[in-house]
Design an enzyme around this catalytic site. Structure first.
Site, mmCIF file in Angstrom:
data_model
loop_
_atom_site.group_PDB
_atom_site.id
_atom_site.type_symbol
_atom_site.label_atom_id
_atom_site.label_comp_id
_atom_site.label_asym_id
_atom_site.label_seq_id
_atom_site.Cartn_x
_atom_site.Cartn_y
_atom_site.Cartn_z
ATOM 1 C CE1 TYR A 174 -4.156 1.780 0.377
ATOM 2 C CE2 TYR A 174 -2.969 3.080 2.012
ATOM 3 C CZ TYR A 174 -4.069 2.894 1.195
ATOM 4 O OH TYR A 174 -5.079 3.822 1.180
ATOM 5 C CE LYS A 178 -3.348 4.137 -2.019
ATOM 6 N NZ LYS A 178 -4.390 4.209 -3.082
#
Length: 281
Positions: A174, A178
Site C-alpha cells: 500500500y 501510493k
C-alpha cells in the site's frame, strides 16, 4: 444557425463515499459516467445521485484489467467531451493481499492515467485519490522513483522494487503503491499537458469511509487512534472535505496546478515529521 453544444462528461471511478461526494460537488450540468467493480455499489450510487438530480450512466470496471479500463474510456468518449476524470478506486491493506493491492492501487492507477490520457478533452482535468500513506516512508532512491514513474504500464508490476521479497506484506504494498501514484501522476502531467489537460493527485488522511472503518477495526486500530490524537486537527476527516479539495483541483482556480499531490490529512504527516509518532511503530 447555432450548433448544439457537446455533452460534458464527468467520469467517476469508484462509487464509494468519496467518489459520490466529489460527483455531488462537481457533477452538476455534466453527464456522469459512474464506474465501479461492484454492481451493487454502482446501482446504490446511481440511485442516490439520480435522486439528487444528476444524469448518470453506469459501467462496471476492473481497474486491474487494462481492457476493462480501455472500454470505460471509450464509453466515456462516446458520451461527449470527457472534461473531468476522478479516480478513487483502491483497496486497503486489511482488504486484500499485497499482490491485489499492487494490481489495483498501483497498476490500476497507471492504467487509468494512460487510457484516459488518450480521451481527455482540451481544458479537462483529473484528480486521482491516493493516500497520506505515500508520504510516510522514506523517499525512494532516484532510480526506483524514475522506474515507478516512467516504466511502461504493462511492465510496471515486473519491477524489482515490487517483487515479493521487496514488498513482503499488504502494508508495504500500500505504501509503495501510493508513492507510485504521486510519481505516475507527475509523469502523466506531461502527456496530459500535450492535450491541454491537467492531472493531479489528492492524498487524504483518515477519512471516515467504509474502507477506513475496516482499517480502524483491524490490527492497526491502535495506531490509527494515535495518529488522530497527535494530529493538529485531532479528528477524522469527511468525504465532503475531500470533495471540496477535489473541486478546487478540478476547477479553473487551479488552472496553473498540474502534476502535483495535495496532502489533506489534518496534520498527521506533520506530526510524523515532528517526531510525535513513528511510522511502522
Amino acid at each position: 444557425m447555432s450548433t448544439p453544444s457537446t455533452t460534458a462528461v464527468q467520469v467517476v471511478i469508484g462509487a464509494g463515499s468519496i467518489g459520490q461526494a466529489i460527483a455531488r460537488r462537481t457533477g452538476a450540468g455534466k453527464h456522469l459516467l459512474l464506474a465501479d467493480f461492484s454492481e451493487t455499489n454502482l446501482q446504490d450510487a446511481r440511485t442516490a445521485l439520480e435522486d439528487a438530480g444528476h444524469t448518470v450512466t453506469t459501467q462496471r470496471v476492473d481497474v486491474s484489467d487494462a481492457a476493462s479500463v480501455r472500454a470505460l474510456a471509450q464509453a466515456a468518449a462516446g458520451l461527449g467531451d470527457v472534461v473531468q476524470v476522478i479516480s478513487t478506486a483502491g483497496v486497503s491493506p486489511v482488504q486484500a493481499p499485497a499482490e491485489a493491492v499492487l494490481a489495483v492501487d498501483l497498476y490500476g492507477t497507471a492504467v487509468v492515467l494512460e487510457e484516459f490520457g488518450k480521451v481527455i478533452a482540451p481544458g479537462g482535468a483529473s484528480v486521482h485519490i491516493s493516500s497520506m500513506a505515500g508520504h510516510m516512508p522514506a523517499p525512494l532512491d532516484p532510480e526506483t522513483a524514475h522506474a515507478l514513474a516512467f516504466t511502461p504500464v504493462e511492465e510496471l508490476l515486473a519491477l524489482p522494487a515490487l517483487a515479493p521479497d521487496a514488498v513482503p506484506n499488504s502494508g508495504a504494498a500500500y505504501a509503495i503503491a501510493k508513492q507510485a501514484n504521486h510519481l505516475r501522476v507527475q509523469a502523466a502531467a506531461v502527456t496530459w499537458g500535450d492535450r491541454g489537460a491537467r492531472v493531479n493527485c489528492l492524498s487524504p488522511g483518515i477519512i471516515l469511509t467504509p474502507l477506513a472503518r475496516d482499517e480502524m477495526s483491524g490490527p492497526g486500530a491502535e495506531g490509527y487512534r494515535e495518529m488522530i490524537e497527535v494530529s493538529a486537527a485531532g479528528r477524522v476527516g469527511t468525504a465532503d472535505e475531500v470533495a471540496t479539495a477535489a473541486a478546487f483541483l478540478l476547477g479553473p482556480d487551479a488552472g496553473f496546478i498540474t502534476g502535483t499531490d495535495l496532502l489533506i490529512d489534518g496534520g498527521v504527516i506533520a506530526a510524523l515529521r515532528a517526531g510525535r509518532w513513528q511510522f511502522g511503530a
